[in-house]
Design a protein around this motif. Structure first.
Motif, PDB file in Angstrom:
ATOM      1  N   ASP A   1       0.856  -1.184   0.000  1.00 38.72           N
ATOM      2  CA  ASP A   1       0.000   0.000   0.000  1.00 38.72           C
ATOM      3  C   ASP A   1       0.895   1.237   0.000  1.00 38.72           C
ATOM      4  OD1 ASP A   1      -2.233   1.592   0.071  1.00 38.72           O
ATOM      5  OD2 ASP A   1      -2.794   1.098   2.130  1.00 38.72           O
TER       6      ASP A   1
ATOM      7  N   GLN B   1      -0.409   4.866   1.001  1.00 35.62           N
ATOM      8  CA  GLN B   1      -0.762   5.736   2.121  1.00 35.62           C
ATOM      9  C   GLN B   1      -1.019   4.890   3.357  1.00 35.62           C
ATOM     10  OE1 GLN B   1      -0.448   8.768   2.379  1.00 35.62           O
ATOM     11  NE2 GLN B   1      -0.854   9.856   0.492  1.00 35.62           N
TER      12      GLN B   1
ATOM     13  N   THR C   1       5.120   5.989   4.513  1.00 33.40           N
ATOM     14  CA  THR C   1       4.423   5.626   3.287  1.00 33.40           C
ATOM     15  C   THR C   1       5.112   4.443   2.612  1.00 33.40           C
ATOM     16  OG1 THR C   1       5.734   7.032   1.817  1.00 33.40           O
ATOM     17  CG2 THR C   1       3.868   8.066   2.959  1.00 33.40           C
TER      18      THR C   1
ATOM     19  N   THR D   1      -3.418   0.088  -3.990  1.00 33.93           N
ATOM     20  CA  THR D   1      -3.801   1.319  -3.316  1.00 33.93           C
ATOM     21  C   THR D   1      -5.126   1.842  -3.846  1.00 33.93           C
ATOM     22  OG1 THR D   1      -3.085   3.603  -2.863  1.00 33.93           O
ATOM     23  CG2 THR D   1      -2.453   2.659  -4.983  1.00 33.93           C
TER      24      THR D   1
ATOM     25  N   TYR E   1      -5.510   5.039  -4.387  1.00 34.67           N
ATOM     26  CA  TYR E   1      -5.187   6.357  -4.942  1.00 34.67           C
ATOM     27  C   TYR E   1      -4.554   6.214  -6.321  1.00 34.67           C
ATOM     28  CZ  TYR E   1      -5.842   7.608  -0.064  1.00 34.67           C
ATOM     29  OH  TYR E   1      -6.358   7.764   1.199  1.00 34.67           O
ATOM     30  N   ASP E   2      -5.216   6.764  -7.335  1.00 37.88           N
ATOM     31  CA  ASP E   2      -4.688   6.622  -8.691  1.00 37.88           C
ATOM     32  C   ASP E   2      -3.596   7.635  -9.015  1.00 37.88           C
ATOM     33  OD1 ASP E   2      -6.214   8.904  -8.864  1.00 37.88           O
ATOM     34  OD2 ASP E   2      -7.478   8.209 -10.510  1.00 37.88           O
ATOM     35  N   GLN E   3      -3.429   8.683  -8.181  1.00 36.65           N
ATOM     36  CA  GLN E   3      -2.473   9.741  -8.528  1.00 36.65           C
ATOM     37  C   GLN E   3      -1.017   9.308  -8.403  1.00 36.65           C
ATOM     38  OE1 GLN E   3      -4.591   9.855  -5.878  1.00 36.65           O
ATOM     39  NE2 GLN E   3      -3.823  11.167  -4.222  1.00 36.65           N
ATOM     40  N   TYR E   4      -0.767   8.138  -7.796  1.00 39.21           N
ATOM     41  CA  TYR E   4       0.615   7.688  -7.631  1.00 39.21           C
ATOM     42  C   TYR E   4       1.050   6.701  -8.712  1.00 39.21           C
ATOM     43  CZ  TYR E   4      -0.144   9.575  -2.956  1.00 39.21           C
ATOM     44  OH  TYR E   4      -0.444  10.390  -1.900  1.00 39.21           O
TER      45      TYR E   4
ATOM     46  N   LEU F   1      -5.370  -0.788  -8.534  1.00 35.75           N
ATOM     47  CA  LEU F   1      -6.223   0.255  -7.971  1.00 35.75           C
ATOM     48  C   LEU F   1      -7.427  -0.402  -7.301  1.00 35.75           C
ATOM     49  CD1 LEU F   1      -6.493   3.345  -7.757  1.00 35.75           C
ATOM     50  CD2 LEU F   1      -7.865   3.270  -9.854  1.00 35.75           C
TER      51      LEU F   1
END
Length: 249
Positions: free
Chosen positions: A57, A59, A64, A82, A84-87, A101
């Motif tokens: 993971d 976050q 992290t 995760t 969160y798609d921004q990573y 995702l």
């Protein structure tokens, strides 16, 4: 007989861990050897048990997923999992095998494991991942630095950093109470520290601007900075220009 892929899960959410474990039970070439609910546990388990694969993971409390990778001595293959798609772009820059995702299907998981199996067959261990992680700049300036010191992990808020000194392949990070050695380059910190608050004054030094008490000339075109605790640091010609730019003199 197919050799099993020794696997560790590092995931802080119990429901997500349990779902992933239930999916992995039906994957013949996976051997789950440990599960960890935070990054500290993950660092210890990965370095001690040396898995082939880690589901990671990003976050999580404490540290992290990206910070965890910086602390590894053993370098496994990584599948990020995760919400969160921004990573995603950053994860692939770090040479991740795949990026799941949440919520993801069992078929998607099996596809990701297949990529790892192919890498293991053709490449062996993913030994360059730490170097890849360490040199990519962050989108946002660093707000903390994570340092492993034998069996301890220190989390240093950037606002406690007074200056950083180059020591070959390492740097020494100075705070008011202590100093910490970390295997990073000065270029990494030059790229990731907030340029409004830190300045490169020499190939060997990056200094927090508010720590500077004065700048003294000691030879023709040669300068030193004196910090509030009277520490004296050399300033190069380029460093002097950087000081003029940031201090507007």
């Amino acid at each position: 007989m197919t050799e099993k892929i020794r696997t560790i899960i590092v995931e802080d959410e119990e429901l997500a861990r349990n779902l992933l474990k239930s999916f992995l039970e039906d994957v013949d070439n996976i051997e789950l050897i440990a599960e960890c609910e935070n990054g500290f546990e993950g660092v210890k388990a990965i370095n001690e048990m040396k898995p082939d694969l880690v589901f990671l993971d990003i976050q999580m409390p404490k540290i992290t997923g990206f910070e965890l990778l910086e602390l590894l001595d053993h370098k496994p293959h990584i599948i990020f999992a995760t919400a969160y798609d921004q990573y995603a772009l950053k994860a692939f820059e770090y040479n991740a095998a795949d990026y799941l995702l949440k919520p993801y299907s069992k078929d998607r998981l099996v596809e990701a494991i297949g990529k790892v199996a192919e890498r293991i067959k053709t490449e062996g261990s993913d030994s360059d991942i730490a170097e890849k992680v360490s040199e990519y700049p962050k989108e946002e300036p660093l707000d903390r630095i994570v340092v492993k010191d034998r069996y301890k992990i220190h989390i240093i808020p950037v606002d406690q950093v007074r200056y950083i000194e180059s020591m070959d392949d390492y740097v020494m990070i100075y705070t008011p109470e202590n100093r910490y050695m970390k295997q990073k380059t000065m270029k990494y910190f030059e790229n990731t520290l907030d340029p409004k608050n830190f300045v490169r004054i020499h190939r060997s030094y990056i200094v927090k601007v508010e720590e500077i008490q004065e700048i003294q000339q000691y030879e023709k075109e040669s300068y030193i900075v004196i910090l509030h605790d009277k520490t004296k640091l050399k300033v190069s010609k380029t460093g002097y220009k950087n000081l003029k730019d940031i201090l507007n003199f």
